[in-house]
Design a protein around this motif. Structure first.
Motif, PDB file in Angstrom:
ATOM      1  N   PHE A   1       0.866  -1.191  -0.040  1.00  0.00           N
ATOM      2  CA  PHE A   1      -0.038   0.045  -0.099  1.00  0.00           C
ATOM      3  C   PHE A   1       0.953   1.356   0.048  1.00  0.00           C
ATOM      4  CE2 PHE A   1      -3.884  -2.132   2.383  1.00  0.00           C
ATOM      5  CZ  PHE A   1      -4.170  -2.860   1.248  1.00  0.00           C
ATOM      6  N   ALA A   2       2.265   1.099  -0.160  1.00  0.00           N
ATOM      7  CA  ALA A   2       3.082   2.354  -0.109  1.00  0.00           C
ATOM      8  C   ALA A   2       3.187   3.230   1.268  1.00  0.00           C
ATOM      9  CB  ALA A   2       2.990   3.189  -1.542  1.00  0.00           C
ATOM     10  N   LEU A   3       2.760   2.288   2.138  1.00  0.00           N
ATOM     11  CA  LEU A   3       2.897   3.162   3.583  1.00  0.00           C
ATOM     12  C   LEU A   3       4.392   3.190   3.989  1.00  0.00           C
ATOM     13  CD1 LEU A   3      -0.387   1.159   5.150  1.00  0.00           C
ATOM     14  CD2 LEU A   3      -0.331   3.771   4.025  1.00  0.00           C
ATOM     15  N   GLN A   4       4.543   4.112   5.065  1.00  0.00           N
ATOM     16  CA  GLN A   4       5.759   4.010   5.876  1.00  0.00           C
ATOM     17  C   GLN A   4       6.043   2.647   6.515  1.00  0.00           C
ATOM     18  OE1 GLN A   4       5.899   7.357   8.528  1.00  0.00           O
ATOM     19  NE2 GLN A   4       8.294   7.132   8.960  1.00  0.00           N
ATOM     20  N   SER A   5       7.150   2.316   6.201  1.00  0.00           N
ATOM     21  CA  SER A   5       7.583   1.092   7.080  1.00  0.00           C
ATOM     22  C   SER A   5       7.627   1.367   8.555  1.00  0.00           C
ATOM     23  CB  SER A   5       8.869   0.470   6.609  1.00  0.00           C
ATOM     24  OG  SER A   5      10.053   1.427   7.095  1.00  0.00           O
ATOM     25  N   ALA A   6       7.167   0.050   9.073  1.00  0.00           N
ATOM     26  CA  ALA A   6       7.266  -0.024  10.949  1.00  0.00           C
ATOM     27  C   ALA A   6       7.630  -1.371  11.224  1.00  0.00           C
ATOM     28  CB  ALA A   6       5.853   0.100  11.145  1.00  0.00           C
ATOM     29  N   ASP A   7       8.434  -1.199  12.301  1.00  0.00           N
ATOM     30  CA  ASP A   7       8.951  -2.489  13.031  1.00  0.00           C
ATOM     31  C   ASP A   7       7.939  -3.411  13.400  1.00  0.00           C
ATOM     32  OD1 ASP A   7      11.563  -1.534  12.962  1.00  0.00           O
ATOM     33  OD2 ASP A   7      11.318  -0.269  14.934  1.00  0.00           O
ATOM     34  N   PHE A   8       8.216  -4.507  13.166  1.00  0.00           N
ATOM     35  CA  PHE A   8       7.274  -5.619  13.586  1.00  0.00           C
ATOM     36  C   PHE A   8       7.509  -5.664  15.078  1.00  0.00           C
ATOM     37  CE2 PHE A   8       8.422  -7.658   9.528  1.00  0.00           C
ATOM     38  CZ  PHE A   8       7.447  -7.033   8.638  1.00  0.00           C
ATOM     39  N   THR A   9       6.218  -5.766  15.674  1.00  0.00           N
ATOM     40  CA  THR A   9       5.821  -5.818  17.182  1.00  0.00           C
ATOM     41  C   THR A   9       5.135  -7.067  17.826  1.00  0.00           C
ATOM     42  OG1 THR A   9       3.824  -4.883  17.238  1.00  0.00           O
ATOM     43  CG2 THR A   9       5.599  -3.234  17.080  1.00  0.00           C
ATOM     44  N   PRO A  10       5.034  -7.217  19.128  1.00  0.00           N
ATOM     45  CA  PRO A  10       4.444  -8.330  19.473  1.00  0.00           C
ATOM     46  C   PRO A  10       2.983  -8.616  19.031  1.00  0.00           C
ATOM     47  CG  PRO A  10       5.703  -7.532  21.392  1.00  0.00           C
ATOM     48  CD  PRO A  10       5.654  -6.289  20.241  1.00  0.00           C
ATOM     49  N   VAL A  11       2.267  -7.293  18.439  1.00  0.00           N
ATOM     50  CA  VAL A  11       0.799  -7.365  17.915  1.00  0.00           C
ATOM     51  C   VAL A  11       0.951  -7.539  16.520  1.00  0.00           C
ATOM     52  CG1 VAL A  11       0.073  -6.437  19.921  1.00  0.00           C
ATOM     53  CG2 VAL A  11       0.588  -4.858  18.201  1.00  0.00           C
ATOM     54  N   THR A  12       2.017  -7.565  15.782  1.00  0.00           N
ATOM     55  CA  THR A  12       2.008  -7.556  14.320  1.00  0.00           C
ATOM     56  C   THR A  12       1.706  -9.079  13.901  1.00  0.00           C
ATOM     57  OG1 THR A  12       4.021  -6.344  14.151  1.00  0.00           O
ATOM     58  CG2 THR A  12       3.406  -7.600  12.346  1.00  0.00           C
ATOM     59  N   VAL A  13       0.776  -9.292  13.259  1.00  0.00           N
ATOM     60  CA  VAL A  13       0.199 -10.736  12.646  1.00  0.00           C
ATOM     61  C   VAL A  13       0.192 -11.123  11.232  1.00  0.00           C
ATOM     62  CG1 VAL A  13      -1.102 -11.009  14.903  1.00  0.00           C
ATOM     63  CG2 VAL A  13      -2.213  -9.969  12.566  1.00  0.00           C
ATOM     64  N   ILE A  14       0.185 -12.076  11.065  1.00  0.00           N
ATOM     65  CA  ILE A  14       0.293 -12.898   9.513  1.00  0.00           C
ATOM     66  C   ILE A  14      -1.143 -13.406   9.559  1.00  0.00           C
ATOM     67  CG2 ILE A  14       0.954 -14.412   7.951  1.00  0.00           C
ATOM     68  CD1 ILE A  14       3.828 -14.431   9.261  1.00  0.00           C
ATOM     69  N   ILE A  15      -2.117 -12.729   8.494  1.00  0.00           N
ATOM     70  CA  ILE A  15      -3.330 -13.205   8.270  1.00  0.00           C
ATOM     71  C   ILE A  15      -3.128 -14.196   7.068  1.00  0.00           C
ATOM     72  CG2 ILE A  15      -5.816 -12.779   7.692  1.00  0.00           C
ATOM     73  CD1 ILE A  15      -5.360 -10.363   9.063  1.00  0.00           C
ATOM     74  N   VAL A  16      -3.357 -15.400   7.167  1.00  0.00           N
ATOM     75  CA  VAL A  16      -3.199 -16.540   5.940  1.00  0.00           C
ATOM     76  C   VAL A  16      -4.673 -16.501   5.234  1.00  0.00           C
ATOM     77  CG1 VAL A  16      -2.597 -18.792   5.186  1.00  0.00           C
ATOM     78  CG2 VAL A  16      -1.725 -17.808   7.247  1.00  0.00           C
ATOM     79  N   LEU A  17      -4.735 -15.889   4.001  1.00  0.00           N
ATOM     80  CA  LEU A  17      -5.871 -16.015   3.346  1.00  0.00           C
ATOM     81  C   LEU A  17      -6.090 -17.408   2.328  1.00  0.00           C
ATOM     82  CD1 LEU A  17      -5.754 -12.377   2.401  1.00  0.00           C
ATOM     83  CD2 LEU A  17      -7.141 -13.344   3.902  1.00  0.00           C
ATOM     84  N   SER A  18      -7.012 -17.697   2.037  1.00  0.00           N
ATOM     85  CA  SER A  18      -7.328 -18.713   1.095  1.00  0.00           C
ATOM     86  C   SER A  18      -8.074 -18.080  -0.254  1.00  0.00           C
ATOM     87  CB  SER A  18      -8.489 -19.797   1.488  1.00  0.00           C
ATOM     88  OG  SER A  18      -8.669 -20.655   0.563  1.00  0.00           O
ATOM     89  N   LEU A  19      -7.186 -17.912  -1.172  1.00  0.00           N
ATOM     90  CA  LEU A  19      -7.558 -17.451  -2.399  1.00  0.00           C
ATOM     91  C   LEU A  19      -7.994 -18.061  -3.505  1.00  0.00           C
ATOM     92  CD1 LEU A  19      -4.283 -14.930  -2.422  1.00  0.00           C
ATOM     93  CD2 LEU A  19      -6.472 -14.545  -1.286  1.00  0.00           C
ATOM     94  N   HIS A  20      -9.008 -17.488  -4.388  1.00  0.00           N
ATOM     95  CA  HIS A  20      -9.465 -18.135  -5.503  1.00  0.00           C
ATOM     96  C   HIS A  20      -8.871 -17.342  -6.692  1.00  0.00           C
ATOM     97  CE1 HIS A  20     -12.750 -20.202  -3.434  1.00  0.00           C
ATOM     98  NE2 HIS A  20     -13.379 -18.993  -3.096  1.00  0.00           N
ATOM     99  N   THR A  21      -7.929 -18.422  -7.398  1.00  0.00           N
ATOM    100  CA  THR A  21      -7.200 -18.013  -8.457  1.00  0.00           C
ATOM    101  C   THR A  21      -7.743 -18.530  -9.852  1.00  0.00           C
ATOM    102  OG1 THR A  21      -5.161 -19.470  -8.348  1.00  0.00           O
ATOM    103  CG2 THR A  21      -5.307 -17.378  -6.878  1.00  0.00           C
ATOM    104  N   GLY A  22      -6.998 -18.244 -11.034  1.00  0.00           N
ATOM    105  CA  GLY A  22      -7.253 -18.896 -12.184  1.00  0.00           C
ATOM    106  C   GLY A  22      -6.916 -20.402 -12.020  1.00  0.00           C
ATOM    107  N   GLU A  23      -5.880 -20.728 -11.205  1.00  0.00           N
ATOM    108  CA  GLU A  23      -5.206 -21.893 -10.952  1.00  0.00           C
ATOM    109  C   GLU A  23      -6.054 -22.651 -10.014  1.00  0.00           C
ATOM    110  OE1 GLU A  23      -3.266 -19.248 -11.045  1.00  0.00           O
ATOM    111  OE2 GLU A  23      -3.196 -19.388 -13.205  1.00  0.00           O
TER     112      GLU A  23
END
Length: 167
Positions: free
Chosen positions: A73-95
């Motif tokens: 999103f071209a936002l300013q970078s930030a340090d990863f903190t204890p509340v930083t998370v990874i959201i794993v998404l299930s995507l529908h693609t052409g494949e």
């Protein structure tokens, strides 16, 4: 509760979205696209990947690309903190189905959204941003930007099997 393909609760007319913070704003993705939420953990970097692709993680045997939404999103970078998370998404693609993780500042809540409360994003000269914004609504007196999970990271992913074709 029965859900249809759009995430609408059958017979009720609302859909549920997982809300998360990123750069001081609140975003949401359809809860039916969320496979897992996990704390930040280091990734294995891949050479020559786009700037937004941090690398990959091994999630129970599946190699999943991890995208930094701040970079996307071209936002300013930030340090990863204890509340930083990874959201794993299930995507529908052409494949077919693919999984992808997005790094966000923190997860907020699950919100019920009615279709008539969603407004289209204003037309602006924002590059490819408009293609992955489904609309804008309000939630708890704050603006909520709804994202289309399938289109959100599609420009950062190559089609499945293309990496073998390029070899």
């Amino acid at each position: 509760m029965q859900h249809d393909e759009s995430g609408t609760v059958a017979g009720v007319g609302t859909r549920q979205v997982l809300t998360f913070s990123l750069g001081g704003e609140i975003y949401g993705v359809d809860i039916l696209r969320v496979k897992e939420i996990r704390g930040w953990s280091p990734v294995t970097r891949l050479p020559r990947s786009t700037a937004a692709v941090l690398g990959v993680l091994n999630l129970r045997g599946a190699i999943v690309p991890i995208i930094d939404l701040r970079v996307r999103f071209a936002l300013q970078s930030a340090d990863f903190t204890p509340v930083t998370v990874i959201i794993v998404l299930s995507l529908h693609t052409g494949e077919g189905q693919r999984e992808c993780g997005i790094v966000v500042d923190g997860v907020q809540d699950v919100a019920d959204i009615t279709p008539d409360a969603v407004r289209p994003a204003p037309s602006m000269n924002a590059g490819d941003t408009a293609e992955f914004i489904e609309g804008i609504t309000t939630c708890d007196e704050k603006m909520l930007i709804l994202l289309n999970a399938d289109k959100l990271v599609s420009s950062d992913l190559i089609p499945a099997g293309a990496e073998r074709d390029a070899a």
